[in-house]
Structures are given as structure tokens and as C-alpha cells.
Motif scaffolding. Structure first.
Motif, PDB file in Angstrom:
ATOM      1  N   GLY A   1      19.933 -35.574   1.149  1.00  0.00           N
ATOM      2  CA  GLY A   1      19.394 -36.904   0.895  1.00  0.00           C
ATOM      3  C   GLY A   1      18.480 -36.975  -0.308  1.00  0.00           C
ATOM      4  N   ASN A   2      18.249 -35.854  -0.955  1.00  0.00           N
ATOM      5  CA  ASN A   2      17.362 -35.781  -2.119  1.00  0.00           C
ATOM      6  C   ASN A   2      18.156 -35.527  -3.397  1.00  0.00           C
ATOM      7  N   VAL A   3      19.117 -34.599  -3.337  1.00  0.00           N
ATOM      8  CA  VAL A   3      19.921 -34.252  -4.508  1.00  0.00           C
ATOM      9  C   VAL A   3      21.392 -34.248  -4.120  1.00  0.00           C
ATOM     10  N   PRO A   4      22.288 -34.482  -5.067  1.00  0.00           N
ATOM     11  CA  PRO A   4      23.724 -34.429  -4.753  1.00  0.00           C
ATOM     12  C   PRO A   4      24.133 -33.004  -4.373  1.00  0.00           C
ATOM     13  N   LEU A   5      25.014 -32.894  -3.384  1.00  0.00           N
ATOM     14  CA  LEU A   5      25.476 -31.602  -2.892  1.00  0.00           C
ATOM     15  C   LEU A   5      26.997 -31.596  -2.825  1.00  0.00           C
ATOM     16  N   SER A   6      27.581 -30.409  -3.028  1.00  0.00           N
ATOM     17  CA  SER A   6      29.036 -30.239  -2.941  1.00  0.00           C
ATOM     18  C   SER A   6      29.325 -28.924  -2.220  1.00  0.00           C
ATOM     19  N   LEU A   7      28.944 -28.850  -0.955  1.00  0.00           N
ATOM     20  CA  LEU A   7      28.964 -27.593  -0.231  1.00  0.00           C
ATOM     21  C   LEU A   7      30.360 -26.989  -0.147  1.00  0.00           C
ATOM     22  N   HIS A   8      31.363 -27.820   0.093  1.00  0.00           N
ATOM     23  CA  HIS A   8      32.724 -27.284   0.196  1.00  0.00           C
ATOM     24  C   HIS A   8      33.162 -26.683  -1.132  1.00  0.00           C
ATOM     25  N   ASP A   9      33.041 -27.448  -2.201  1.00  0.00           N
ATOM     26  CA  ASP A   9      33.511 -26.982  -3.510  1.00  0.00           C
ATOM     27  C   ASP A   9      32.693 -25.805  -4.022  1.00  0.00           C
ATOM     28  N   TRP A  10      31.420 -25.732  -3.635  1.00  0.00           N
ATOM     29  CA  TRP A  10      30.575 -24.610  -4.066  1.00  0.00           C
ATOM     30  C   TRP A  10      30.856 -23.342  -3.258  1.00  0.00           C
ATOM     31  N   ASP A  11      31.700 -23.449  -2.232  1.00  0.00           N
ATOM     32  CA  ASP A  11      32.127 -22.285  -1.451  1.00  0.00           C
ATOM     33  C   ASP A  11      31.002 -21.677  -0.617  1.00  0.00           C
TER      34      ASP A  11
END
Length: 425
Positions: free
Chosen positions: A223-233
Motif C-alpha cells: 500500500g506504500n510502493v508498487p510491488l510485483s511479487l510474482h514477476d520478481w520471483d
């Protein structure tokens, strides 16, 4: 300060945010009716919609009793599924990888049951030296649980001498050199004390290349910064929802487990009623049949009235969108930084958060040269109506949250900080 109050008001007119959607506490002091609330990194404000939505869920209980599990407007049995897709969007995951359950540290322990598996020389857990104490306690207790000495098993990465923040190249260099001894990397995505945003994809790649499992505590990142957990592996992650996600004190937390781990029968995992597949749950069999999703890590049936505020908050984030929030966060935090530059120039104050906007969220941490951060935040609140957050002995944290903070809030913070430090120096 060269920046005027009128300029702050002009900025608010051009870039208003969504303050009207939240309850803002009244000021306890100063000349303004509302607080300048910059403590959302500790506890977010209450959305105005939360009360109405929560009362609707309570009304279903009063009208339907047990039948509310299937007949409520938002039936309780599948209720947690209402949170899955918006939570996944928030952290850049697939719905099958995301679930809302329990509290943050409970979730970290449940995840470490599966993903901290020390063997041979690969036993160490890597955290940052300024990790939140709960994380420190959790990993040390995990080491002890496995019969290991926490003082040698837990590695605390420190910034270079004279610096406040970890350098990505130092973290990756450690993992390249020592990774063969590391079983688990568990770092905070945004450091709770300094506000530093770590390079999650680069550190994840370095940890996994070294053969370690990489997990993230996203309490100050979700909720603070954009995240891409799946793509970041990322292997796994957990976060709370009472800070930037505005779901109320002690609110339910979130979990991510990358889909490559789903259905892996070799992973140890604690189980309960909600760990079994939903379509077989009421067969009441003695052996669990977990789904090949993150929901296999669930244990207990979800607390409905605790889920309601999380659902309301996630709907807000879906409506506004993280890209728009991040853009406003950069503008708002940059403005506060410029104001603080003026205030700290001739006072015993130092901003310890990275100056590069790409290396931080919306929190700016200030070190008070005279110490006694708690006393300073009390004076800010009672004399100026500014609510900030102290971390002893000498850090005060200011978080201009893009959903509801204003440029005028930032101006008030800088003005109050200058007056208070001037009066005590």
C-alpha cells in the motif's frame, strides 16, 4: 521557511488526494481543527465507509444467525475470497498466490515452517540489523526451534560505517560470498526505522542464485510502493494491513507464496480446517486434501468482522490505483523533503531516509540530535496538532500518506518542527 502556507494550500487545490474519504482526528493543540496526521506508517486512518460496511455484516448476523454462512449478502463461508483478487493486485501477484489471514508475525512463523529448512552448512537466516524487533524475535526463535544458536545463525546486515542505509551491492556481495551458508533471506521491503525501500528484485535474484529461499516482510511496503511479487520471483511474503492499508488496529494480514511452491508435497506445513480444499471441507474427513494454491497455508476459518475493514480498504486501493498513489506520494514526499531541508539546515536534525525517491516510500525519518524523540512528538501533538511517530531514542518518523495527507499537513509539520526544536535548543 521560504515555502509559505498559501503555497501549500495552492498545491492542495491542484493535487487534492482523497482526504474526504477518511476520518481525520481533531487537533489536540495548535490553531487548526484537524490534526496534521503523518503517522499512517504506524496506524492508518479509518475510511468513512468502514463503519457502514462493518455494521452491514453485523446486521446479517443479527438477522440470520448461522444461516449467514450461506445467505448473508456477503456470505461468510467464502467471504475471504472477496479479498483475494484485490490483495493480489495490490502486491503484484496472482490470486492463487495470495490470501488474507491471521496477523503478520503468525504468518511469518507459518511460512518459515515451510521455507526455513536448515540442513548441513546451509543454516543461516539473513535479516537487516534494523529489522523490526518482532522479526528479530521470530527468526531467533526459529533458530532455537531447530536446535541452533540464534547468535550465530541469524546474520544482521549493517550499513557501512557512517551510513544510515543498506547498499544493494553490499547485500548482493554478501550473498555471492556467503550464500552457500544461507537457508533464508528475510528482509523488510521498506525498513520501518529509516524508510529505505530495498531493491526487492535484485536482492531476490541474488538470494535465489545463491540457493537460498527469499522472503519479504512487506509491513511498510504494501500500500506504500508498487510491488510485483510474482514477476520478481519472490518465494514468499507477508504483510500487515493496519498501516498503509487502513484496516484498523491489529487488522488481518496478507500472505504471498509463489505458485512454483503450490502443490509441493515435500514442503512441511501446519494444517487446520481451512487448509483443505473448499469443495471437500464439509465432508468432515480426518485427512486434509489441500488445494494447490496458497490457501493450503490457511488454518482456521476467517474472522468475518475482521475481514470487513480489509475488504473496504482494498476496494479503495482498487478504485484509486497504486500507480496514481505512487505518483502523488513522490510529489507529496518530495515537497516535505524540501521543507525539511530548510528546517534541518541550522538545527540539530538529520533526515536519515534515502534522498533518491526510488529508494524510499512516503516515510521520512528525522534523527533528533538532542535525543528524546518521544518528548518531541508529544510536543508536536499537544502544541501544534501534528501527529507523528517516535522510535527511541532519537528518530521521529513522518509519513505523508498519499491517500489522505495534504501539502498543508506537510507545511504544518515543518513549521511545528522548526518551532519546537527552536524552543528546546
Amino acid at each position: 521557511m521560504t515555502s509559505t502556507e498559501n503555497e501549500a494550500h495552492r498545491r492542495d487545490g491542484a493535487d487534492p488526494g482523497h482526504r474526504h474519504l477518511f476520518h481525520v482526528p481533531p487537533a489536540d493543540g495548535g490553531r487548526y481543527p484537524e490534526s496534521a496526521y503523518l503517522a499512517g506508517n504506524s496506524l492508518g486512518l479509518q475510511p468513512r465507509a468502514t463503519r457502514t460496511e462493518l455494521l452491514a455484516d453485523l446486521d446479517a448476523w443479527s438477522r440470520l444467525g448461522v444461516e449467514g454462512h450461506l445467505e448473508a449478502e456477503r456470505p461468510w463461508l467464502p467471504y475471504h475470497g472477496l479479498l483475494t483478487a484485490p490483495a493480489a493486485r495490490l502486491v503484484g501477484a496472482r490470486p492463487s498466490e495470495t490470501v488474507v489471514m491471521n496477523s503478520l508475525t503468525v504468518n511469518l512463523h507459518l511460512l518459515m515452517v515451510s521455507f526455513y529448512r536448515p540442513a548441513g552448512e546451509r543454516t543461516r537466516i539473513v535479516i537487516e540489523d534494523t529489522a523490526f524487533p518482532s522479526d528479530s524475535y521470530a527468526v531467533r526463535s526459529q533458530a532455537r526451534f531447530h536446535g541452533l544458536d540464534p547468535d550465530t545463525t541469524v546474520v544482521r546486515l549493517r550499513p557501512r560505517d557512517g551510513e544510515e542505509n543498506l547498499r544493494t551491492e553490499d547485500v548482493t556481495a554478501f550473498l555471492a560470498a556467503e550464500g552457500h551458508t544461507v537457508a533464508l533471506v528475510l528482509l523488510g521491503g521498506v525498513n520501518y526505522l529509516t524508510g529505505e525501500l530495498l531493491d526487492i528484485p535484485a536482492i531476490t535474484a541474488a538470494g535465489r542464485a545463491a540457493g537460498a529461499v527469499v522472503g519479504w516482510d512487506l509491513a511498510h511496503a504494501a500500500g506504500n510502493v508498487p510491488l510485483s511479487l510474482h514477476d520478481w520471483d519472490v518465494d514468499f511474503a507477508a504483510w500487515c494491513s493496519y498501516k498503509y492499508l487502513n484496516s484498523g488496529p491489529g487488522a488481518l494480514a496478507g500472505v504471498f507464496v509463489h505458485e512454483r511452491h503450490h502443490g509441493d508435497t515435500g514442503l512441511p506445513r501446519f494444517e487446520g480446517w481451512w487448509s483443505t480444499a473448499a469443495d471437500t471441507r464439509f465432508e468432515m474427513t480426518p485427512v486434509s486434501r489441500p488445494p494447490a494454491t496458497v490457501e493450503a497455508w490457511q488454518i482456521s476459518n476467517p474472522p468475518i468482522f475482521a475481514m470487513g475493514p480489509v475488504r473496504t480498504s482494498l476496494e479503495l486501493f482498487d478504485a484509486v490505483g497504486m500507480p496514481a498513489l505512487r505518483d502523488r506520494s513522490l510529489r507529496l514526499t518530495g515537497y516535505l523533503e524540501r521543507l525539511l531541508d530548510e528546517v534541518t539546515a541550522d538545527r540539530p536534525l538529520t533526515v536519515v531516509t534515502p534522498r533518491d525517491p526510488a529508494r524510499r516510500g512516503c516515510q521520512l525519518s528525522v534523527r533528533i540530535g538532542t535525543g528524546n524523540a518521544n518528548e518531541l512528538t508529544k510536543r508536536l501533538r499537544h502544541e501544534h496538532g501534528v501527529i507523528a511517530d517516535a522510535r527511541e531514542p532519537d528518530i521521529v518518523r513522518f509519513a505523508p500518506v498519499p491517500l489522505y495527507s495534504t501539502y498543508h499537513d506537510c507545511w504544518r509539520v515543518a513549521d511545528a518542527l522548526a518551532a519546537t526544536v527552536e524552543a528546546t535548543s
